[in-house]
Motif scaffolding. Sequence first.
Motif, PDB file in Angstrom:
ATOM      1  N   MET A   1       0.740  -1.062   0.012  1.00 32.72           N
ATOM      2  CA  MET A   1       0.016  -0.220   0.044  1.00 32.72           C
ATOM      3  C   MET A   1       0.883   1.183   0.058  1.00 32.72           C
ATOM      4  O   MET A   1       0.670   2.308  -0.766  1.00 32.72           O
ATOM      5  CB  MET A   1      -0.943  -0.215   1.290  1.00 32.72           C
ATOM      6  CG  MET A   1      -1.640   1.351   1.415  1.00 32.72           C
ATOM      7  SD  MET A   1      -3.409   1.059   0.933  1.00 32.72           S
ATOM      8  CE  MET A   1      -4.117   2.410   1.567  1.00 32.72           C
ATOM      9  N   THR A   2       1.755   1.366   0.848  1.00 29.56           N
ATOM     10  CA  THR A   2       2.796   2.466   0.797  1.00 29.56           C
ATOM     11  C   THR A   2       3.712   2.614  -0.424  1.00 29.56           C
ATOM     12  O   THR A   2       3.664   3.581  -0.868  1.00 29.56           O
ATOM     13  CB  THR A   2       3.703   2.422   2.037  1.00 29.56           C
ATOM     14  OG1 THR A   2       4.491   1.152   1.943  1.00 29.56           O
ATOM     15  CG2 THR A   2       2.834   2.273   3.287  1.00 29.56           C
ATOM     16  N   HIS A   3       3.909   1.406  -1.075  1.00 29.96           N
ATOM     17  CA  HIS A   3       4.839   1.613  -2.327  1.00 29.96           C
ATOM     18  C   HIS A   3       3.808   2.372  -3.476  1.00 29.96           C
ATOM     19  O   HIS A   3       4.462   3.215  -4.224  1.00 29.96           O
ATOM     20  CB  HIS A   3       5.042   0.064  -2.649  1.00 29.96           C
ATOM     21  CG  HIS A   3       5.803   0.198  -3.976  1.00 29.96           C
ATOM     22  ND1 HIS A   3       7.007   0.594  -3.921  1.00 29.96           N
ATOM     23  CD2 HIS A   3       5.578  -0.426  -5.104  1.00 29.96           C
ATOM     24  CE1 HIS A   3       7.594   0.475  -5.316  1.00 29.96           C
ATOM     25  NE2 HIS A   3       6.613  -0.152  -5.992  1.00 29.96           N
ATOM     26  N   ARG A   4       2.416   1.909  -3.333  1.00 28.92           N
ATOM     27  CA  ARG A   4       1.792   2.422  -4.374  1.00 28.92           C
ATOM     28  C   ARG A   4       1.576   3.893  -4.195  1.00 28.92           C
ATOM     29  O   ARG A   4       1.421   4.577  -5.109  1.00 28.92           O
ATOM     30  CB  ARG A   4       0.149   1.953  -4.318  1.00 28.92           C
ATOM     31  CG  ARG A   4       0.213   0.472  -4.839  1.00 28.92           C
ATOM     32  CD  ARG A   4      -1.195  -0.151  -4.937  1.00 28.92           C
ATOM     33  NE  ARG A   4      -1.858   0.232  -6.087  1.00 28.92           N
ATOM     34  CZ  ARG A   4      -3.100  -0.172  -6.306  1.00 28.92           C
ATOM     35  NH1 ARG A   4      -3.798  -0.542  -5.541  1.00 28.92           N
ATOM     36  NH2 ARG A   4      -3.612   0.187  -7.593  1.00 28.92           N
ATOM     37  N   PHE A   5       1.436   4.142  -2.832  1.00 30.88           N
ATOM     38  CA  PHE A   5       1.198   5.808  -2.489  1.00 30.88           C
ATOM     39  C   PHE A   5       2.486   6.329  -2.840  1.00 30.88           C
ATOM     40  O   PHE A   5       2.455   7.695  -3.412  1.00 30.88           O
ATOM     41  CB  PHE A   5       1.114   6.045  -0.970  1.00 30.88           C
ATOM     42  CG  PHE A   5       0.961   7.418  -0.606  1.00 30.88           C
ATOM     43  CD1 PHE A   5      -0.375   8.066  -0.900  1.00 30.88           C
ATOM     44  CD2 PHE A   5       1.871   8.039  -0.003  1.00 30.88           C
ATOM     45  CE1 PHE A   5      -0.511   9.355  -0.877  1.00 30.88           C
ATOM     46  CE2 PHE A   5       1.615   9.248   0.590  1.00 30.88           C
ATOM     47  CZ  PHE A   5       0.533  10.054   0.188  1.00 30.88           C
ATOM     48  N   LYS A   6       3.692   6.072  -2.520  1.00 33.45           N
ATOM     49  CA  LYS A   6       4.872   6.603  -2.846  1.00 33.45           C
ATOM     50  C   LYS A   6       4.954   6.947  -4.522  1.00 33.45           C
ATOM     51  O   LYS A   6       5.349   7.989  -5.033  1.00 33.45           O
ATOM     52  CB  LYS A   6       5.965   5.868  -2.548  1.00 33.45           C
ATOM     53  CG  LYS A   6       6.374   5.807  -1.057  1.00 33.45           C
ATOM     54  CD  LYS A   6       7.583   5.251  -0.412  1.00 33.45           C
ATOM     55  CE  LYS A   6       7.678   5.174   0.845  1.00 33.45           C
ATOM     56  NZ  LYS A   6       8.940   4.336   1.312  1.00 33.45           N
ATOM     57  N   ARG A   7       4.693   5.771  -5.048  1.00 33.20           N
ATOM     58  CA  ARG A   7       4.724   5.776  -6.832  1.00 33.20           C
ATOM     59  C   ARG A   7       3.696   6.807  -7.188  1.00 33.20           C
ATOM     60  O   ARG A   7       4.078   7.819  -8.020  1.00 33.20           O
ATOM     61  CB  ARG A   7       4.329   4.528  -7.310  1.00 33.20           C
ATOM     62  CG  ARG A   7       4.581   4.336  -8.644  1.00 33.20           C
ATOM     63  CD  ARG A   7       4.433   2.786  -9.282  1.00 33.20           C
ATOM     64  NE  ARG A   7       4.762   2.827 -10.529  1.00 33.20           N
ATOM     65  CZ  ARG A   7       4.756   1.756 -11.147  1.00 33.20           C
ATOM     66  NH1 ARG A   7       4.613   0.540 -10.422  1.00 33.20           N
ATOM     67  NH2 ARG A   7       5.079   1.765 -12.345  1.00 33.20           N
ATOM     68  N   PHE A   8       2.657   6.976  -6.673  1.00 33.24           N
ATOM     69  CA  PHE A   8       1.778   8.097  -7.031  1.00 33.24           C
ATOM     70  C   PHE A   8       1.997   9.355  -6.627  1.00 33.24           C
ATOM     71  O   PHE A   8       1.794  10.284  -7.641  1.00 33.24           O
ATOM     72  CB  PHE A   8       0.227   7.605  -6.190  1.00 33.24           C
ATOM     73  CG  PHE A   8      -0.933   8.878  -6.632  1.00 33.24           C
ATOM     74  CD1 PHE A   8      -1.502   8.908  -7.645  1.00 33.24           C
ATOM     75  CD2 PHE A   8      -1.117   9.707  -5.549  1.00 33.24           C
ATOM     76  CE1 PHE A   8      -2.348   9.884  -7.979  1.00 33.24           C
ATOM     77  CE2 PHE A   8      -2.080  10.758  -5.634  1.00 33.24           C
ATOM     78  CZ  PHE A   8      -2.706  10.645  -7.052  1.00 33.24           C
ATOM     79  N   ALA A   9       2.636   9.515  -5.429  1.00 33.84           N
ATOM     80  CA  ALA A   9       3.007  10.733  -5.005  1.00 33.84           C
ATOM     81  C   ALA A   9       4.371  11.227  -5.983  1.00 33.84           C
ATOM     82  O   ALA A   9       4.315  12.607  -6.447  1.00 33.84           O
ATOM     83  CB  ALA A   9       3.647  10.999  -3.813  1.00 33.84           C
ATOM     84  N   ILE A  10       5.125  10.437  -6.301  1.00 36.51           N
ATOM     85  CA  ILE A  10       6.202  10.652  -7.433  1.00 36.51           C
ATOM     86  C   ILE A  10       5.662  11.071  -8.778  1.00 36.51           C
ATOM     87  O   ILE A  10       6.195  11.992  -9.198  1.00 36.51           O
ATOM     88  CB  ILE A  10       7.463   9.530  -7.467  1.00 36.51           C
ATOM     89  CG1 ILE A  10       7.904   9.455  -6.087  1.00 36.51           C
ATOM     90  CG2 ILE A  10       8.279   9.776  -8.557  1.00 36.51           C
ATOM     91  CD1 ILE A  10       9.000   8.453  -5.847  1.00 36.51           C
TER      92      ILE A  10
END
Length: 77
Positions: A1-10
């Motif tokens: 979940m946090t990996h998806r959020f980081k990717r979305f933020a970048i």
Amino acid sequence: MTHRFKRFAITLMLLIALSFTFERQAHAYVDPGSGLLLFQGISAAISGALFYFRRRLKSLFVKPQAKSEHGTTPFSS
């Protein structure tokens, strides 16, 4: 979940950076009333937030009253 959020933020930051890179000059006119309209919108948002959170703000500044035992009031005769 946090990996998806980081990717979305970048991805979002890159898109914002690209939008500033390829911007064109705007030869437009902003009338004097636009500043007043912006001020009115900001003040309405602040007033609405204060009205919405008025009980929480009041509890920050007012000490809670001590509850009396067994439902009696301190001034009952």
